[in-house]
Design an enzyme around this catalytic site. Sequence first.
Site, PDB file in Angstrom:
ATOM      1  N   GLY A  15     -45.401  12.691 -10.942  1.00 42.60           N
ATOM      2  CA  GLY A  15     -44.591  13.894 -10.861  1.00 42.60           C
ATOM      3  C   GLY A  15     -45.291  15.095 -11.453  1.00 42.60           C
ATOM      4  O   GLY A  15     -44.704  16.176 -11.573  1.00 42.60           O
ATOM      5  N   THR A  16     -46.543  14.925 -11.825  1.00 45.43           N
ATOM      6  CA  THR A  16     -47.286  15.974 -12.511  1.00 45.43           C
ATOM      7  C   THR A  16     -47.997  16.934 -11.580  1.00 45.43           C
ATOM      8  O   THR A  16     -48.410  18.004 -11.998  1.00 45.43           O
ATOM      9  CB  THR A  16     -48.323  15.333 -13.446  1.00 45.43           C
ATOM     10  OG1 THR A  16     -49.040  14.338 -12.693  1.00 45.43           O
ATOM     11  CG2 THR A  16     -47.648  14.651 -14.617  1.00 45.43           C
ATOM     12  N   ARG A  31     -57.620  27.062 -19.026  1.00 42.84           N
ATOM     13  CA  ARG A  31     -57.392  27.570 -17.665  1.00 42.84           C
ATOM     14  C   ARG A  31     -56.297  26.748 -16.985  1.00 42.84           C
ATOM     15  O   ARG A  31     -56.310  25.511 -17.033  1.00 42.84           O
ATOM     16  CB  ARG A  31     -58.691  27.501 -16.867  1.00 42.84           C
ATOM     17  CG  ARG A  31     -58.555  28.004 -15.431  1.00 42.84           C
ATOM     18  CD  ARG A  31     -59.907  28.105 -14.767  1.00 42.84           C
ATOM     19  NE  ARG A  31     -60.657  29.256 -15.272  1.00 42.84           N
ATOM     20  CZ  ARG A  31     -61.984  29.311 -15.359  1.00 42.84           C
ATOM     21  NH1 ARG A  31     -62.695  28.260 -14.999  1.00 42.84           N
ATOM     22  NH2 ARG A  31     -62.584  30.397 -15.810  1.00 42.84           N
ATOM     23  N   PRO A  54     -50.205  27.312 -11.466  1.00 40.65           N
ATOM     24  CA  PRO A  54     -49.096  27.832 -12.282  1.00 40.65           C
ATOM     25  C   PRO A  54     -47.771  27.124 -12.019  1.00 40.65           C
ATOM     26  O   PRO A  54     -46.986  26.922 -12.954  1.00 40.65           O
ATOM     27  CB  PRO A  54     -49.023  29.304 -11.863  1.00 40.65           C
ATOM     28  CG  PRO A  54     -50.391  29.627 -11.354  1.00 40.65           C
ATOM     29  CD  PRO A  54     -50.884  28.367 -10.696  1.00 40.65           C
ATOM     30  N   THR A  99     -47.116  23.885 -11.010  1.00 36.44           N
ATOM     31  CA  THR A  99     -47.025  22.561 -11.632  1.00 36.44           C
ATOM     32  C   THR A  99     -47.136  22.660 -13.157  1.00 36.44           C
ATOM     33  O   THR A  99     -46.527  21.875 -13.878  1.00 36.44           O
ATOM     34  CB  THR A  99     -48.112  21.631 -11.081  1.00 36.44           C
ATOM     35  OG1 THR A  99     -49.401  22.202 -11.312  1.00 36.44           O
ATOM     36  CG2 THR A  99     -47.936  21.413  -9.583  1.00 36.44           C
ATOM     37  N   GLY A 120     -55.066  20.480 -20.531  1.00 33.24           N
ATOM     38  CA  GLY A 120     -53.994  19.511 -20.325  1.00 33.24           C
ATOM     39  C   GLY A 120     -52.650  20.085 -20.746  1.00 33.24           C
ATOM     40  O   GLY A 120     -52.548  20.780 -21.763  1.00 33.24           O
ATOM     41  N   VAL A 121     -51.618  19.794 -19.953  1.00 37.00           N
ATOM     42  CA  VAL A 121     -50.310  20.417 -20.202  1.00 37.00           C
ATOM     43  C   VAL A 121     -49.153  19.414 -20.215  1.00 37.00           C
ATOM     44  O   VAL A 121     -48.001  19.814 -20.348  1.00 37.00           O
ATOM     45  CB  VAL A 121     -50.014  21.505 -19.139  1.00 37.00           C
ATOM     46  CG1 VAL A 121     -51.003  22.645 -19.269  1.00 37.00           C
ATOM     47  CG2 VAL A 121     -50.039  20.921 -17.734  1.00 37.00           C
ATOM     48  N   GLY A 122     -49.442  18.137 -20.100  1.00 37.59           N
ATOM     49  CA  GLY A 122     -48.359  17.167 -19.972  1.00 37.59           C
ATOM     50  C   GLY A 122     -47.559  16.939 -21.243  1.00 37.59           C
ATOM     51  O   GLY A 122     -46.392  16.566 -21.181  1.00 37.59           O
ATOM     52  N   GLU A 123     -48.177  17.143 -22.397  1.00 40.87           N
ATOM     53  CA  GLU A 123     -47.515  16.771 -23.644  1.00 40.87           C
ATOM     54  C   GLU A 123     -47.047  17.961 -24.466  1.00 40.87           C
ATOM     55  O   GLU A 123     -46.008  17.891 -25.134  1.00 40.87           O
ATOM     56  CB  GLU A 123     -48.484  15.944 -24.520  1.00 40.87           C
ATOM     57  CG  GLU A 123     -49.410  15.018 -23.789  1.00 40.87           C
ATOM     58  CD  GLU A 123     -48.753  13.787 -23.224  1.00 40.87           C
ATOM     59  OE1 GLU A 123     -47.720  13.381 -23.754  1.00 40.87           O
ATOM     60  OE2 GLU A 123     -49.269  13.241 -22.225  1.00 40.87           O
TER      61      GLU A 123
END
Length: 681
Positions: free
Chosen positions: A444-445, A562, A566, A568, A636-639
């Site tokens: 879903g990322t 970077r 935008p 996701t 990384g932006v998941g956490e």
Amino acid sequence: MTPRAIGMDLARRDGPAKVTGTATYAAETAVDRPAYCHPVQATIARGRVTRLDTAAAEALPGVLAVLTEANAERLASTEDGELAVLQSPEVAFRGQLIGCVVAETSETARQAADLVEVAYAEEDHETELTAEGEYDAETTGNVEAAFAEADVVVDQTYTTAMYHNNPMEPHATTALWQDGTLTLWESTQGVHPTRSTVAEVFGLDTERIRVVCPYVGGGFGSKGLPHANVVLAAMAARALPGRPVKLTVTRPQMFSLTGYRTPTIQRARLAADRTGRLSALAFDVAEQTSKVKEFAEQSGKPSRTMYAAPNRRVAHRLAALDVPVTSWMRAPGECPGMFGPEVAMDELADALGMDPIELRIRNDPAEDPESGKPFSSRHLAGCLRTGAERFGWAERGPRREGRWLVGRGVAASVYPVNRMPESTAVIRFSGGRYTVDIGAADLGTGTWTTLPQIAADALGVPVDRVEVRIGDTDYPNASVAGGSSGMITWGSAVVDAARAFREKFGDQPGDGDEAEGSVSENPDSERFAMSAFGAQFAEARVHADTGEVRVPRMHGVFAVGRVINPRTTRSQLTGGMLMGLSMALHEQSVLDPRFGHVVNHDLAEYHVAANADAGQLTAEWLDEHDPHVNAMGAKGVGEIGIVGAAAAVVNAVHRATGVRVRDLPVTLDKLLPGLSPERAL
């Protein structure tokens, strides 16, 4: 690599398949004559199975097999206690697998599982986490002397609850043993890691196992490691060679079989002078693990690097209990570990009469306090200042609006830049288009969309000429989607493959040309400390009479390198913030210590924040360029979206009411005793 496709606000390529219902998830895999597996679980917290009568279950029409410790195959490896399924009559926790029924229908399997009669020899058990015990501590400087000499000291204990992942898609497997090979259609965050683990457990060459997972309906870490249900499904399928077997974990079963986040007890101590400069920081945290498999949350980790303080102590206590296996949940370590310290910073600001934003900026270190390395980039102060302006921090309250008490809170976020050691991509050209093969995952990322953006820029071609194939061990090896490392690791492999392709074939390749590339170590990681940072802002409204808490606004500002896409990215960040709001106000797994059982084990009792709880939830990011982290410049932006969010909400509630809640979640029993309906502001 010049960013052209990177940074484009592209819609998800997998979106149409998902909204039209044509995206196939693990339990929906179309197979001939599937059988269905339902687990039998222990109903005691510790002891031994002394009798297990399966006669009634086996007599039920439609039952194909009943597996127990007595007739299950012996596994090649039982080193991983969680995965040593049906290998012993010993019971290590309530809910442990002690058998399963395979039947023609899922309803029959479930009914038959209920007919299995079990007798136990119970033993005393221990399921409650306490702060008492030995701690492993790392100390720098003279912490106690600094506390003794400090002008202002904060010394408080905070707790976070036990949390269970509840992705929309439950854990599910369709397994088929045929001609000596095993195929698993699995809901997983990593097809290759799953294959490696299953191969070791069953003593098979990896070439004899294929794992397929094109889509995942959420995982948040719980599908990062194979759990016992995967082994059970494979065992059930092996008992019926040539016949596919489906096992879908029910929502209540997820509370004992698929991992969870440990509760924590955190003692946070801060010492400062009158200007707000920290002279000492001490953080002791107690956590639990299962006796059958150790997992340490590492909640003290962010305290080692977040703020400058010459005297430091970080200590962990890991209590081994008779409980299910703890595991990954979004931002393991940093998420719970930033709650106590970030509320303590708010308490210190109160004690000093200082703006909590200014306090954090004043203690923003110039270099990593733990390693002494410079940061590759650190823009925490920029996030705090930008967020303050956007959120209207100057009007943070407290104030009254009728019977509502209103206040705003802030907290900081941090999450390390992680890169896994292994991943490989293959790029092939055919018919004027480029195809990238890599066994990556999209839980879903947005991987289906963002990997083509990276590949397009690395190849120097339009993004609509690139497609990817992921989620299958038939594609090259890829690491797990975890720790915000997926896009960094896989993207680095794709960039390496693109470089190899261009060096070999130039800009005019022919049909069939292909090249391979892999992720490699980042030499700059030896020179720099690398993390993403952020600032979380929340507005709380608390009813003066009832104590009802509403959070109409949350805003996050992040420095994450970077941004690949935008759309996701925003989805990831606001999703994390919503989970943080849920942690602050709703989520809590309530374990009955008499039985070792989570009693609120469904979504009727385990409350999860929904969109209606969020009000206005927004996220933005600074224009940060970091050439040291990887070729894409991404962190990384998941956490990071969840880190600090709960502390911001708690700090906002305190600002509105004057009541300091130190134990999550913020519920009426903790708020009402200190709430004054006629609070003067």
